[in-house]
Design a protein around this motif. Structure first.
Motif, PDB file in Angstrom:
ATOM      1  N   TYR A 272       0.832  -1.202   0.000  1.00  0.00           N
ATOM      2  CA  TYR A 272       0.000   0.000   0.000  1.00  0.00           C
ATOM      3  C   TYR A 272       0.871   1.260   0.000  1.00  0.00           C
ATOM      4  CZ  TYR A 272      -3.345   3.530   1.412  1.00  0.00           C
ATOM      5  OH  TYR A 272      -4.100   4.663   1.464  1.00  0.00           O
ATOM      6  N   LEU A 273       1.876   1.295   0.867  1.00  0.00           N
ATOM      7  CA  LEU A 273       2.759   2.464   0.919  1.00  0.00           C
ATOM      8  C   LEU A 273       3.519   2.650  -0.390  1.00  0.00           C
ATOM      9  CD1 LEU A 273       4.191   2.195   4.537  1.00  0.00           C
ATOM     10  CD2 LEU A 273       2.535   3.854   3.677  1.00  0.00           C
ATOM     11  N   SER A 274       3.964   1.563  -0.974  1.00  0.00           N
ATOM     12  CA  SER A 274       4.670   1.630  -2.243  1.00  0.00           C
ATOM     13  C   SER A 274       3.749   2.157  -3.340  1.00  0.00           C
ATOM     14  CB  SER A 274       5.203   0.247  -2.605  1.00  0.00           C
ATOM     15  OG  SER A 274       5.891   0.290  -3.833  1.00  0.00           O
ATOM     16  N   ALA A 275       2.514   1.659  -3.375  1.00  0.00           N
ATOM     17  CA  ALA A 275       1.549   2.106  -4.392  1.00  0.00           C
ATOM     18  C   ALA A 275       1.200   3.579  -4.206  1.00  0.00           C
ATOM     19  CB  ALA A 275       0.286   1.249  -4.328  1.00  0.00           C
ATOM     20  N   GLN A 276       1.014   4.003  -2.965  1.00  0.00           N
ATOM     21  CA  GLN A 276       0.681   5.411  -2.709  1.00  0.00           C
ATOM     22  C   GLN A 276       1.834   6.321  -3.097  1.00  0.00           C
ATOM     23  OE1 GLN A 276      -2.063   6.225  -2.593  1.00  0.00           O
ATOM     24  NE2 GLN A 276      -3.335   5.229  -1.114  1.00  0.00           N
ATOM     25  N   SER A 277       3.045   5.884  -2.797  1.00  0.00           N
ATOM     26  CA  SER A 277       4.223   6.660  -3.167  1.00  0.00           C
ATOM     27  C   SER A 277       4.322   6.799  -4.689  1.00  0.00           C
ATOM     28  CB  SER A 277       5.474   5.990  -2.610  1.00  0.00           C
ATOM     29  OG  SER A 277       6.628   6.639  -3.047  1.00  0.00           O
ATOM     30  N   ARG A 278       4.089   5.696  -5.384  1.00  0.00           N
ATOM     31  CA  ARG A 278       4.146   5.703  -6.854  1.00  0.00           C
ATOM     32  C   ARG A 278       3.049   6.593  -7.432  1.00  0.00           C
ATOM     33  NH1 ARG A 278       7.608   5.443 -10.902  1.00  0.00           N
ATOM     34  NH2 ARG A 278       6.535   4.831 -12.774  1.00  0.00           N
ATOM     35  N   LYS A 279       1.830   6.501  -6.888  1.00  0.00           N
ATOM     36  CA  LYS A 279       0.724   7.352  -7.362  1.00  0.00           C
ATOM     37  C   LYS A 279       1.065   8.829  -7.198  1.00  0.00           C
ATOM     38  CE  LYS A 279      -3.349   4.487  -6.536  1.00  0.00           C
ATOM     39  NZ  LYS A 279      -4.544   4.309  -5.704  1.00  0.00           N
ATOM     40  N   SER A 280       1.597   9.166  -6.043  1.00  0.00           N
ATOM     41  CA  SER A 280       1.969  10.561  -5.776  1.00  0.00           C
ATOM     42  C   SER A 280       3.027  11.039  -6.760  1.00  0.00           C
ATOM     43  CB  SER A 280       2.486  10.675  -4.341  1.00  0.00           C
ATOM     44  OG  SER A 280       2.932  11.969  -4.083  1.00  0.00           O
ATOM     45  N   TYR A 281       4.017  10.206  -7.014  1.00  0.00           N
ATOM     46  CA  TYR A 281       5.082  10.551  -7.958  1.00  0.00           C
ATOM     47  C   TYR A 281       4.517  10.761  -9.368  1.00  0.00           C
ATOM     48  CZ  TYR A 281       9.295  10.103 -10.778  1.00  0.00           C
ATOM     49  OH  TYR A 281      10.298  10.330 -11.689  1.00  0.00           O
ATOM     50  N   ILE A 282       3.613   9.873  -9.765  1.00  0.00           N
ATOM     51  CA  ILE A 282       2.999   9.978 -11.095  1.00  0.00           C
ATOM     52  C   ILE A 282       2.202  11.260 -11.220  1.00  0.00           C
ATOM     53  CG2 ILE A 282       1.237   8.958 -12.617  1.00  0.00           C
ATOM     54  CD1 ILE A 282       2.228   6.213 -11.562  1.00  0.00           C
ATOM     55  N   GLU A 283       1.427  11.592 -10.181  1.00  0.00           N
ATOM     56  CA  GLU A 283       0.620  12.818 -10.203  1.00  0.00           C
ATOM     57  C   GLU A 283       1.492  14.061 -10.266  1.00  0.00           C
ATOM     58  OE1 GLU A 283      -1.751  12.492  -6.695  1.00  0.00           O
ATOM     59  OE2 GLU A 283      -3.065  10.960  -7.573  1.00  0.00           O
ATOM     60  N   LYS A 284       2.593  14.068  -9.550  1.00  0.00           N
ATOM     61  CA  LYS A 284       3.475  15.237  -9.518  1.00  0.00           C
ATOM     62  C   LYS A 284       4.272  15.407 -10.799  1.00  0.00           C
ATOM     63  CE  LYS A 284       4.103  15.331  -4.544  1.00  0.00           C
ATOM     64  NZ  LYS A 284       5.019  15.109  -3.430  1.00  0.00           N
ATOM     65  N   THR A 285       4.731  14.306 -11.375  1.00  0.00           N
ATOM     66  CA  THR A 285       5.647  14.400 -12.506  1.00  0.00           C
ATOM     67  C   THR A 285       5.039  14.017 -13.843  1.00  0.00           C
ATOM     68  OG1 THR A 285       6.461  12.143 -12.241  1.00  0.00           O
ATOM     69  CG2 THR A 285       7.603  13.890 -11.006  1.00  0.00           C
TER      70      THR A 285
ATOM     71  N   LEU B 172       2.959   0.230 -11.062  1.00  0.00           N
ATOM     72  CA  LEU B 172       1.800   0.532 -10.216  1.00  0.00           C
ATOM     73  C   LEU B 172       0.622  -0.405 -10.458  1.00  0.00           C
ATOM     74  CD1 LEU B 172       0.500   2.262  -8.037  1.00  0.00           C
ATOM     75  CD2 LEU B 172      -0.182   3.863  -9.829  1.00  0.00           C
ATOM     76  N   PRO B 173       0.223  -0.677 -11.699  1.00  0.00           N
ATOM     77  CA  PRO B 173      -0.892  -1.607 -11.890  1.00  0.00           C
ATOM     78  C   PRO B 173      -0.613  -2.997 -11.315  1.00  0.00           C
ATOM     79  CG  PRO B 173      -0.479  -0.395 -13.916  1.00  0.00           C
ATOM     80  CD  PRO B 173       0.644  -0.075 -12.966  1.00  0.00           C
ATOM     81  N   ARG B 174       0.620  -3.457 -11.407  1.00  0.00           N
ATOM     82  CA  ARG B 174       0.978  -4.763 -10.841  1.00  0.00           C
ATOM     83  C   ARG B 174       0.894  -4.745  -9.322  1.00  0.00           C
ATOM     84  NH1 ARG B 174       6.528  -6.472 -13.478  1.00  0.00           N
ATOM     85  NH2 ARG B 174       6.921  -6.084 -11.314  1.00  0.00           N
ATOM     86  N   LEU B 175       1.370  -3.668  -8.702  1.00  0.00           N
ATOM     87  CA  LEU B 175       1.284  -3.548  -7.253  1.00  0.00           C
ATOM     88  C   LEU B 175      -0.165  -3.575  -6.781  1.00  0.00           C
ATOM     89  CD1 LEU B 175       3.868  -0.747  -6.356  1.00  0.00           C
ATOM     90  CD2 LEU B 175       3.968  -3.139  -5.692  1.00  0.00           C
ATOM     91  N   LEU B 176      -1.009  -2.834  -7.478  1.00  0.00           N
ATOM     92  CA  LEU B 176      -2.419  -2.770  -7.108  1.00  0.00           C
ATOM     93  C   LEU B 176      -3.100  -4.118  -7.291  1.00  0.00           C
ATOM     94  CD1 LEU B 176      -3.327   0.728  -8.585  1.00  0.00           C
ATOM     95  CD2 LEU B 176      -2.911   0.133  -6.184  1.00  0.00           C
TER      96      LEU B 176
ATOM     97  N   ILE C 283       0.057 -11.653 -10.419  1.00  0.00           N
ATOM     98  CA  ILE C 283       0.259 -10.400 -11.144  1.00  0.00           C
ATOM     99  C   ILE C 283       0.102 -10.599 -12.646  1.00  0.00           C
ATOM    100  CG2 ILE C 283       2.008  -8.683 -11.761  1.00  0.00           C
ATOM    101  CD1 ILE C 283       3.082  -8.958  -8.893  1.00  0.00           C
ATOM    102  N   ALA C 284       0.571 -11.745 -13.154  1.00  0.00           N
ATOM    103  CA  ALA C 284       0.551 -11.998 -14.598  1.00  0.00           C
ATOM    104  C   ALA C 284      -0.844 -12.311 -15.139  1.00  0.00           C
ATOM    105  CB  ALA C 284       1.504 -13.145 -14.932  1.00  0.00           C
ATOM    106  N   GLN C 285      -1.766 -12.711 -14.257  1.00  0.00           N
ATOM    107  CA  GLN C 285      -3.116 -13.049 -14.721  1.00  0.00           C
ATOM    108  C   GLN C 285      -3.790 -11.806 -15.303  1.00  0.00           C
ATOM    109  OE1 GLN C 285      -5.072 -14.567 -11.268  1.00  0.00           O
ATOM    110  NE2 GLN C 285      -4.032 -16.538 -11.344  1.00  0.00           N
ATOM    111  N   ALA C 286      -4.480 -12.040 -16.404  1.00  0.00           N
ATOM    112  CA  ALA C 286      -5.142 -10.912 -17.061  1.00  0.00           C
ATOM    113  C   ALA C 286      -6.455 -10.560 -16.440  1.00  0.00           C
ATOM    114  CB  ALA C 286      -5.377 -11.255 -18.515  1.00  0.00           C
TER     115      ALA C 286
END
Length: 110
Positions: free
Chosen positions: A23-36, A43-47, A107-110
């Motif tokens: 969760y923390l990793s995904a939130q950090s990635r989301k924040s980075y994506i929104e800022k930059t 991120l989709p794999r983490l979620l 993660i690999a499952q569609a």
């Protein structure tokens, strides 16, 4: 070394520890994506893994959960885990590797 005590069994400790870490990793990635405006990357794999964490833990035996707890919650090295469990380094690597393989399959499952 510090002795740690947990409420609940090792399966729950590892599950909630991993859930929090993902969760923390995904939130950090989301924040980075929104800022930059960066590419979503993993991120989709983490979620997806976060959403299917129960499926992962339902397929893992108690011994493997205990080894995961020692390695990734207690933060013990393989050598220290070997001393505590009496398992060989190969057995420890195999038990944790099987869980990681199952996570990759989810993660690999569609």
């Amino acid at each position: 070394m510090t002795v740690r005590y947990y409420w609940g069994n090792s399966r729950d400790v590892v599950r909630w520890y991993l859930r929090g870490t993902l969760y923390l990793s995904a939130q950090s990635r989301k924040s980075y994506i929104e800022k930059t405006g960066a590419d979503p990357g993993n991120l989709p794999r983490l979620l997806k893994l976060l959403d299917n964490l129960d499926e992962l833990f339902d397929t893992v035996n108690t011994d493997s959960i205990a080894v995961l707890c020692l390695r990734y919650v207690e933060l013990l090295s393989i050598a220290e885990t070997t001393k505590r469990t009496g398992l060989s380094a190969y057995q420890i690597t195999t038990k944790t590797g099987k869980v990681m393989k199952k996570a990759k399959e989810i993660i690999a499952q569609a």
